[in-house]
Design a protein around this motif. Structure first.
Motif, PDB file in Angstrom:
ATOM      1  N   ASP A   1      -5.078   1.608   7.190  1.00  3.80           N
ATOM      2  CA  ASP A   1      -4.905   0.425   6.353  1.00  3.80           C
ATOM      3  C   ASP A   1      -6.253   0.054   5.747  1.00  3.80           C
ATOM      4  O   ASP A   1      -7.171  -0.351   6.463  1.00  3.80           O
ATOM      5  CB  ASP A   1      -4.360  -0.738   7.194  1.00  3.80           C
ATOM      6  CG  ASP A   1      -4.228  -2.028   6.386  1.00  3.80           C
ATOM      7  OD1 ASP A   1      -4.236  -1.950   5.142  1.00  3.80           O
ATOM      8  OD2 ASP A   1      -4.131  -3.103   7.006  1.00  3.80           O
ATOM      9  N   PRO A   2      -6.403   0.201   4.405  1.00  3.87           N
ATOM     10  CA  PRO A   2      -7.699  -0.082   3.780  1.00  3.87           C
ATOM     11  C   PRO A   2      -8.002  -1.559   3.595  1.00  3.87           C
ATOM     12  O   PRO A   2      -9.121  -1.915   3.215  1.00  3.87           O
ATOM     13  CB  PRO A   2      -7.575   0.617   2.414  1.00  3.87           C
ATOM     14  CG  PRO A   2      -6.109   0.589   2.114  1.00  3.87           C
ATOM     15  CD  PRO A   2      -5.423   0.746   3.451  1.00  3.87           C
TER      16      PRO A   2
ATOM     17  N   THR B   1       0.841  -1.197   0.000  1.00  2.00           N
ATOM     18  CA  THR B   1       0.000   0.000   0.000  1.00  2.00           C
ATOM     19  C   THR B   1       0.873   1.243   0.000  1.00  2.00           C
ATOM     20  O   THR B   1       1.818   1.338   0.790  1.00  2.00           O
ATOM     21  CB  THR B   1      -0.917   0.013   1.236  1.00  2.00           C
ATOM     22  OG1 THR B   1      -1.708  -1.172   1.254  1.00  2.00           O
ATOM     23  CG2 THR B   1      -1.843   1.222   1.219  1.00  2.00           C
TER      24      THR B   1
ATOM     25  N   GLY C   1      -3.014   5.263  -0.395  1.00  2.00           N
ATOM     26  CA  GLY C   1      -3.965   4.169  -0.217  1.00  2.00           C
ATOM     27  C   GLY C   1      -4.113   3.273  -1.426  1.00  2.00           C
ATOM     28  O   GLY C   1      -4.937   2.349  -1.416  1.00  2.00           O
TER      29      GLY C   1
ATOM     30  N   SER D   1      -7.314   6.997   7.640  1.00  2.38           N
ATOM     31  CA  SER D   1      -6.977   5.869   6.768  1.00  2.38           C
ATOM     32  C   SER D   1      -5.605   5.337   7.140  1.00  2.38           C
ATOM     33  O   SER D   1      -4.575   5.871   6.735  1.00  2.38           O
ATOM     34  CB  SER D   1      -6.995   6.301   5.300  1.00  2.38           C
ATOM     35  OG  SER D   1      -6.701   5.203   4.462  1.00  2.38           O
TER      36      SER D   1
END
Length: 334
Positions: free
Chosen positions: A251-252, A106, A110, A249
């Motif tokens: 860790d998506p 990542t 993101g 945000s």
């Protein structure tokens, strides 16, 4: 509602690149792409779409059945899931393969580059729905998540043959499925889950219009990232719910899985579609702010505060009466 979640069970290897992928790409050299990214962080976490969703459902008190194929290295992971309310009895253990691996990089915006090693998941197509779900443990809904494509198709067919309602969540596997396969997975689903890009892929692969698909499914749930979620149904006005504002945000990975867990939990308690979408967004925000798909804490007080801040006291009141049921011991699970 008794929910069976079928699909991938994997270990996630999550890496963070401190720059931007786009800065490393030369438009005139894309045909000869060869890149190596030096990463600052590596997290090894439990994952897999089906396991992630089952984890969220279990934390919210639903005791879901998990159906998939794993390797002989699954013992510790399986214990973790059991401790969080997941019925792992139907899980098949391979005698020769390891549990699947998901490797994801990542960047600071993101964006993600990922690879998936199927491992024991390749045996899922030979298993289908276990006999355990046909008797007293028969589910009210089977969620068909990314898996070996043959397994996804087999389970969908078995749901039709056994007259078990199913939800289609093809997501990452859309890249491997042809038009006929996507049409078979979608047709007759009570719920169809996609994000915006996957929605476009479903339309492209099937050759159907959005109206065609809405005539074949109960509802189409499309997650919109920072814009929230949209629920479309045939001949009814769409329902749009904004995402939780201000969520960090971190860790998506697994955010969409957390959304599905919250959404389906609310539906299992006969709550309205807007409330289900809001609870899904609240759980998704918790996952977004934590590294790892199963690292977020499900705390009743915190979720209620986030729900009320995001959607108002009236909306929060719709779920307030359910926390005592969901959290009979201590009010939290993590």
């Amino acid at each position: 509602m008794r929910i069976a979640v079928t699909g991938s069970i994997a270990t996630d290897h999550l890496m963070i690149f401190p720059g931007r992928f786009a800065d490393q790409l030369l438009p005139d050299q894309l045909a000869h792409l060869s890149l190596s990214f030096l990463v600052d962080e590596l997290e090894v976490r439990r994952g897999g779409v089906a396991a992630n969703i089952a984890f969220g459902l279990g934390c919210l008190g639903l005791s879901p059945q998990l159906i998939g194929s794993v390797g002989h290295d699954f013992a510790e992971y399986g214990l973790w899931l059991k401790e969080h309310g997941v019925d792992t009895g139907p899980v098949h253990v391979s005698a020769t393969r390891q549990t699947a691996r998901f490797m994801c990089l990542t960047d600071q915006d993101g964006n993600q580059i990922a690879a998936f090693y199927a491992g024991a998941m390749a045996e899922s197509a030979d298993i289908g729905l276990p006999d355990a779900v046909a008797g007293s443990s028969r589910p009210d809904l089977v969620l068909v998540c990314p898996n070996d494509p043959g397994a996804m198709l087999r389970i969908t067919r078995e749901c039709r043959e056994r007259d078990i309602p199913f939800a289609a969540d093809p997501s990452q596997q859309l890249a491997r499925l042809d038009g006929a396969e996507v049409r078979e997975l979608v047709d007759g689903a009570r719920w169809l889950f996609t994000n915006e890009y996957e929605k476009a892929l479903v339309l492209e692969r099937t050759g159907w219009t959005e109206a065609d698909i809405l005539g074949k499914v109960g509802a189409w749930v499309t997650t919109l990232g920072a814009a929230g979620v949209r629920v479309d149904r045939r001949s009814k006005a769409p329902i749009t719910v904004p995402a939780v504002p201000g969520a960090r945000s971190v860790d998506p990975t697994g955010v969409g899985d957390a959304f599905r867990a919250g959404f389906l939990t609310a539906l299992s308690h006969d709550l309205s579609l807007p409330t289900a979408a809001r609870l899904g967004c609240v759980l998704a925000a918790s996952a977004l702010e934590t590294v790892g798909s199963q690292a977020y804490e499900v705390d009743a007080d915190r979720l209620t505060r986030v729900f009320e801040d995001a959607y108002g006291a009236g909306a929060a009141q719709e779920i307030a009466g359910l926390w005592a049921y969901w959290f009979s011991a201590g009010g939290s699970r993590s």
